[in-house]
Design a protein around this motif. Structure first.
Motif, PDB file in Angstrom:
ATOM      1  N   MET A 105      22.138 102.063  28.771  1.00  0.00           N
ATOM      2  CA  MET A 105      21.174 103.146  28.946  1.00  0.00           C
ATOM      3  C   MET A 105      20.302 102.917  30.175  1.00  0.00           C
ATOM      4  SD  MET A 105      20.322 105.988  27.380  1.00  0.00           S
ATOM      5  CE  MET A 105      20.806 105.766  25.673  1.00  0.00           C
ATOM      6  N   ARG A 106      20.239 103.945  31.043  1.00  0.00           N
ATOM      7  CA  ARG A 106      19.428 103.954  32.265  1.00  0.00           C
ATOM      8  C   ARG A 106      19.917 102.973  33.330  1.00  0.00           C
ATOM      9  NH1 ARG A 106      16.006 104.079  28.039  1.00  0.00           N
ATOM     10  NH2 ARG A 106      15.672 101.819  28.206  1.00  0.00           N
ATOM     11  N   HIS A 107      21.128 102.418  33.126  1.00  0.00           N
ATOM     12  CA  HIS A 107      21.652 101.475  34.113  1.00  0.00           C
ATOM     13  C   HIS A 107      23.142 101.749  34.354  1.00  0.00           C
ATOM     14  CE1 HIS A 107      18.088  98.878  34.443  1.00  0.00           C
ATOM     15  NE2 HIS A 107      17.917  99.109  33.141  1.00  0.00           N
ATOM     16  N   PRO A 108      23.424 102.838  35.069  1.00  0.00           N
ATOM     17  CA  PRO A 108      24.844 103.163  35.336  1.00  0.00           C
ATOM     18  C   PRO A 108      25.535 102.129  36.220  1.00  0.00           C
ATOM     19  CG  PRO A 108      23.379 104.579  36.605  1.00  0.00           C
ATOM     20  CD  PRO A 108      22.510 103.829  35.659  1.00  0.00           C
ATOM     21  N   GLU A 109      24.759 101.342  36.967  1.00  0.00           N
ATOM     22  CA  GLU A 109      25.368 100.356  37.862  1.00  0.00           C
ATOM     23  C   GLU A 109      26.074  99.241  37.105  1.00  0.00           C
ATOM     24  OE1 GLU A 109      21.166  98.972  37.059  1.00  0.00           O
ATOM     25  OE2 GLU A 109      22.195 100.862  37.469  1.00  0.00           O
ATOM     26  N   VAL A 110      25.736  99.037  35.841  1.00  0.00           N
ATOM     27  CA  VAL A 110      26.403  98.011  35.046  1.00  0.00           C
ATOM     28  C   VAL A 110      27.205  98.645  33.907  1.00  0.00           C
ATOM     29  CG1 VAL A 110      24.814  96.148  35.612  1.00  0.00           C
ATOM     30  CG2 VAL A 110      24.291  97.668  33.692  1.00  0.00           C
ATOM     31  N   SER A 111      27.461  99.931  34.040  1.00  0.00           N
ATOM     32  CA  SER A 111      28.268 100.642  33.051  1.00  0.00           C
ATOM     33  C   SER A 111      29.654 100.902  33.640  1.00  0.00           C
ATOM     34  CB  SER A 111      27.607 101.967  32.655  1.00  0.00           C
ATOM     35  OG  SER A 111      26.312 101.744  32.119  1.00  0.00           O
ATOM     36  N   GLY A 112      30.627 101.171  32.761  1.00  0.00           N
ATOM     37  CA  GLY A 112      31.971 101.480  33.234  1.00  0.00           C
ATOM     38  C   GLY A 112      33.035 101.087  32.228  1.00  0.00           C
ATOM     39  N   GLN A 113      34.295 101.311  32.621  1.00  0.00           N
ATOM     40  CA  GLN A 113      35.424 100.950  31.760  1.00  0.00           C
ATOM     41  C   GLN A 113      36.016  99.618  32.209  1.00  0.00           C
ATOM     42  OE1 GLN A 113      38.383 104.013  31.337  1.00  0.00           O
ATOM     43  NE2 GLN A 113      36.955 105.476  30.432  1.00  0.00           N
ATOM     44  N   PHE A 114      36.433  98.815  31.225  1.00  0.00           N
ATOM     45  CA  PHE A 114      36.946  97.485  31.505  1.00  0.00           C
ATOM     46  C   PHE A 114      38.191  97.225  30.674  1.00  0.00           C
ATOM     47  CE2 PHE A 114      32.398  97.567  32.168  1.00  0.00           C
ATOM     48  CZ  PHE A 114      32.228  96.957  33.413  1.00  0.00           C
ATOM     49  N   VAL A 115      39.199  96.650  31.343  1.00  0.00           N
ATOM     50  CA  VAL A 115      40.444  96.280  30.663  1.00  0.00           C
ATOM     51  C   VAL A 115      40.357  94.804  30.296  1.00  0.00           C
ATOM     52  CG1 VAL A 115      42.948  96.104  30.842  1.00  0.00           C
ATOM     53  CG2 VAL A 115      41.745  97.980  31.982  1.00  0.00           C
ATOM     54  N   ILE A 116      40.707  94.486  29.055  1.00  0.00           N
ATOM     55  CA  ILE A 116      40.703  93.097  28.607  1.00  0.00           C
ATOM     56  C   ILE A 116      41.961  92.431  29.157  1.00  0.00           C
ATOM     57  CG2 ILE A 116      40.675  91.565  26.607  1.00  0.00           C
ATOM     58  CD1 ILE A 116      39.352  93.858  25.053  1.00  0.00           C
ATOM     59  N   ASN A 117      41.779  91.377  29.929  1.00  0.00           N
ATOM     60  CA  ASN A 117      42.918  90.724  30.572  1.00  0.00           C
ATOM     61  C   ASN A 117      43.657  89.806  29.606  1.00  0.00           C
ATOM     62  OD1 ASN A 117      41.424  88.318  30.434  1.00  0.00           O
ATOM     63  ND2 ASN A 117      40.660  88.520  32.535  1.00  0.00           N
ATOM     64  N   SER A 118      44.716  89.179  30.112  1.00  0.00           N
ATOM     65  CA  SER A 118      45.565  88.341  29.250  1.00  0.00           C
ATOM     66  C   SER A 118      44.834  87.123  28.711  1.00  0.00           C
ATOM     67  CB  SER A 118      46.808  87.892  30.036  1.00  0.00           C
ATOM     68  OG  SER A 118      46.434  87.164  31.190  1.00  0.00           O
ATOM     69  N   GLU A 119      43.710  86.754  29.345  1.00  0.00           N
ATOM     70  CA  GLU A 119      42.915  85.632  28.866  1.00  0.00           C
ATOM     71  C   GLU A 119      41.887  86.052  27.823  1.00  0.00           C
ATOM     72  OE1 GLU A 119      41.228  83.984  32.389  1.00  0.00           O
ATOM     73  OE2 GLU A 119      43.103  83.085  33.070  1.00  0.00           O
ATOM     74  N   GLY A 120      41.830  87.355  27.552  1.00  0.00           N
ATOM     75  CA  GLY A 120      40.888  87.853  26.544  1.00  0.00           C
ATOM     76  C   GLY A 120      39.508  88.141  27.079  1.00  0.00           C
ATOM     77  N   ASN A 121      39.378  88.242  28.410  1.00  0.00           N
ATOM     78  CA  ASN A 121      38.065  88.472  29.026  1.00  0.00           C
ATOM     79  C   ASN A 121      37.996  89.850  29.670  1.00  0.00           C
ATOM     80  OD1 ASN A 121      37.508  85.761  28.404  1.00  0.00           O
ATOM     81  ND2 ASN A 121      38.250  85.072  30.410  1.00  0.00           N
ATOM     82  N   ILE A 122      36.766  90.322  29.869  1.00  0.00           N
ATOM     83  CA  ILE A 122      36.527  91.458  30.751  1.00  0.00           C
ATOM     84  C   ILE A 122      35.815  90.924  31.987  1.00  0.00           C
ATOM     85  CG2 ILE A 122      36.454  93.219  28.941  1.00  0.00           C
ATOM     86  CD1 ILE A 122      33.386  93.154  29.160  1.00  0.00           C
ATOM     87  N   GLN A 123      36.200  91.444  33.136  1.00  0.00           N
ATOM     88  CA  GLN A 123      35.581  91.001  34.389  1.00  0.00           C
ATOM     89  C   GLN A 123      34.346  91.855  34.648  1.00  0.00           C
ATOM     90  OE1 GLN A 123      38.846  91.294  37.165  1.00  0.00           O
ATOM     91  NE2 GLN A 123      39.702  89.328  36.545  1.00  0.00           N
ATOM     92  N   TYR A 124      33.243  91.393  34.061  1.00  0.00           N
ATOM     93  CA  TYR A 124      31.971  92.120  34.119  1.00  0.00           C
ATOM     94  C   TYR A 124      31.176  91.557  35.293  1.00  0.00           C
ATOM     95  CZ  TYR A 124      28.162  94.799  31.974  1.00  0.00           C
ATOM     96  OH  TYR A 124      27.177  95.734  31.706  1.00  0.00           O
ATOM     97  N   ASP A 125      31.266  92.247  36.426  1.00  0.00           N
ATOM     98  CA  ASP A 125      30.764  91.709  37.683  1.00  0.00           C
ATOM     99  C   ASP A 125      29.308  91.263  37.617  1.00  0.00           C
ATOM    100  OD1 ASP A 125      33.229  92.201  38.793  1.00  0.00           O
ATOM    101  OD2 ASP A 125      32.661  94.158  39.604  1.00  0.00           O
ATOM    102  N   PHE A 126      28.503  91.932  36.824  1.00  0.00           N
ATOM    103  CA  PHE A 126      27.069  91.643  36.826  1.00  0.00           C
ATOM    104  C   PHE A 126      26.762  90.272  36.228  1.00  0.00           C
ATOM    105  CE2 PHE A 126      22.569  92.465  35.569  1.00  0.00           C
ATOM    106  CZ  PHE A 126      22.102  92.876  36.808  1.00  0.00           C
ATOM    107  N   VAL A 127      27.539  89.824  35.237  1.00  0.00           N
ATOM    108  CA  VAL A 127      27.262  88.538  34.587  1.00  0.00           C
ATOM    109  C   VAL A 127      28.467  87.607  34.590  1.00  0.00           C
ATOM    110  CG1 VAL A 127      25.476  89.516  33.098  1.00  0.00           C
ATOM    111  CG2 VAL A 127      27.853  89.484  32.315  1.00  0.00           C
ATOM    112  N   GLY A 128      29.571  88.021  35.169  1.00  0.00           N
ATOM    113  CA  GLY A 128      30.770  87.197  35.195  1.00  0.00           C
ATOM    114  C   GLY A 128      31.748  87.562  34.087  1.00  0.00           C
ATOM    115  N   ASP A 129      32.794  86.757  33.937  1.00  0.00           N
ATOM    116  CA  ASP A 129      33.786  87.015  32.892  1.00  0.00           C
ATOM    117  C   ASP A 129      33.156  86.826  31.512  1.00  0.00           C
ATOM    118  OD1 ASP A 129      35.582  87.499  34.855  1.00  0.00           O
ATOM    119  OD2 ASP A 129      36.796  85.694  34.534  1.00  0.00           O
ATOM    120  N   VAL A 130      33.464  87.794  30.624  1.00  0.00           N
ATOM    121  CA  VAL A 130      32.920  87.746  29.263  1.00  0.00           C
ATOM    122  C   VAL A 130      34.085  87.726  28.282  1.00  0.00           C
ATOM    123  CG1 VAL A 130      31.482  88.901  27.544  1.00  0.00           C
ATOM    124  CG2 VAL A 130      30.875  89.041  29.977  1.00  0.00           C
TER     125      VAL A 130
END
Length: 283
Positions: A105-130
């Motif tokens: 909410m109120r932060h579109p810069e950290v919003s978006g769609q993410f594909v879970i990779n083969s390692e089970g992570n999402i590449q969430y640029d703002f905080v790193g791989d989650v």
């Protein structure tokens, strides 16, 4: 000149020989068509009779463990469970290839769609791989809130699953749309899977279907299931629960198998009969 040639042919007997030859060819063609048609009827009637008799005497023994394994292998279905553990969750747990939508909410810069990779992570640029594999979307919301709190005051995070791709079951055999069924939960019932697969065809042996579960030793576990009772008699005891990697196999009837064997044999015979008729009509 023409009159002379006709007289010559007639008197010399050549005309009679040609006439007899043409008539012989006509009779031979008609006999060939008759023989082909009779042979075709005889083969069809004999095979149909044997198929009906075999269907009446058929038992579950015809679907042996080895046969089922060969069916799975031919369809490209794994015999071992792989990474399909559900971690005991009653809600959908995320896995590789799933797609999630993160809304802050109120932060579109950290919003978006993410594909879970083969390692089970999402590449969430703002905080790193989650790492999110094996978590429910509610748990992922809690994880992201905790990480974003280091940069955003009281972040409001909402997770939506937009692509269910990690968990599948298979419905193969005599159904309208055989193949993968993508699950929107950690389990799916047999009836729901059948509906998504287009329901059984008329050629299906619905009374003797199999639910196949992959095993670590590559020797799948099988359960018999009566689809006819489930769909047409409302017997919910047959509505078993399928888990990711399970396969529901709907076998063909013996009659359907026989017809599929006869068809490639009967087709050339039918074409030969058609050729015979073509020859016959030329005289």
């Amino acid at each position: 000149m023409r009159k002379f040639l006709n007289n010559f042919l007639y008197k010399s007997g050549i005309f009679n020989m040609l006439f007899v030859s043409l008539m012989s060819m006509n009779v031979y063609a008609q006999n060939a068509v008759t023989l082909v048609e009779e042979d075709q009827k005889e083969i069809s009637h004999e095979a149909m009779g044997q198929a009906v008799e075999a269907e009446e005497n058929a038992t579950d023994e015809e679907l042996t463990q080895d046969n089922l394994e060969q069916i799975l292998i031919s369809q490209g279905i794994p015999l071992t469970p792989g990474n399909l553990d559900l971690m005991g969750s009653l809600n959908y747990t995320l896995g590789a290839s799933d797609v999630i939508e993160v809304s802050v909410m109120r932060h579109p810069e950290v919003s978006g769609q993410f594909v879970i990779n083969s390692e089970g992570n999402i590449q969430y640029d703002f905080v790193g791989d989650v790492p999110v594999a094996g978590l429910t979307k509610k748990k992922v919301e809690e994880v992201l809130i905790q990480k974003l709190s280091q940069y955003i005051i009281s972040p409001e995070v909402n997770i939506k699953i937009v692509g269910y791709n990690s968990k599948v079951v298979y419905v193969i055999g005599e159904v309208g749309r055989p193949g993968k069924i993508y699950m929107q939960g950690d389990t799916i019932t047999v009836r729901e899977a059948l509906v998504q697969a287009g329901l059984p065809l008329l050629s299906a042996k619905t009374g003797k279907s199999k639910l196949i579960t992959p095993a670590a030793n590559a020797r799948p576990l099988t359960k018999s299931i009566n689809i006819h009772k489930l769909l047409y008699e409302g017997d919910l005891r047959e509505n078993l629960v399928m888990k990711p990697g399970d396969t529901l196999y709907i076998p063909p009837t013996i009659l359907a198998k026989a017809l599929r064997v006869i068809q490639p044999v009967a087709q050339p015979i039918g074409e030969a009969a058609g050729t015979g008729r073509t020859v016959t009509t030329g005289f």
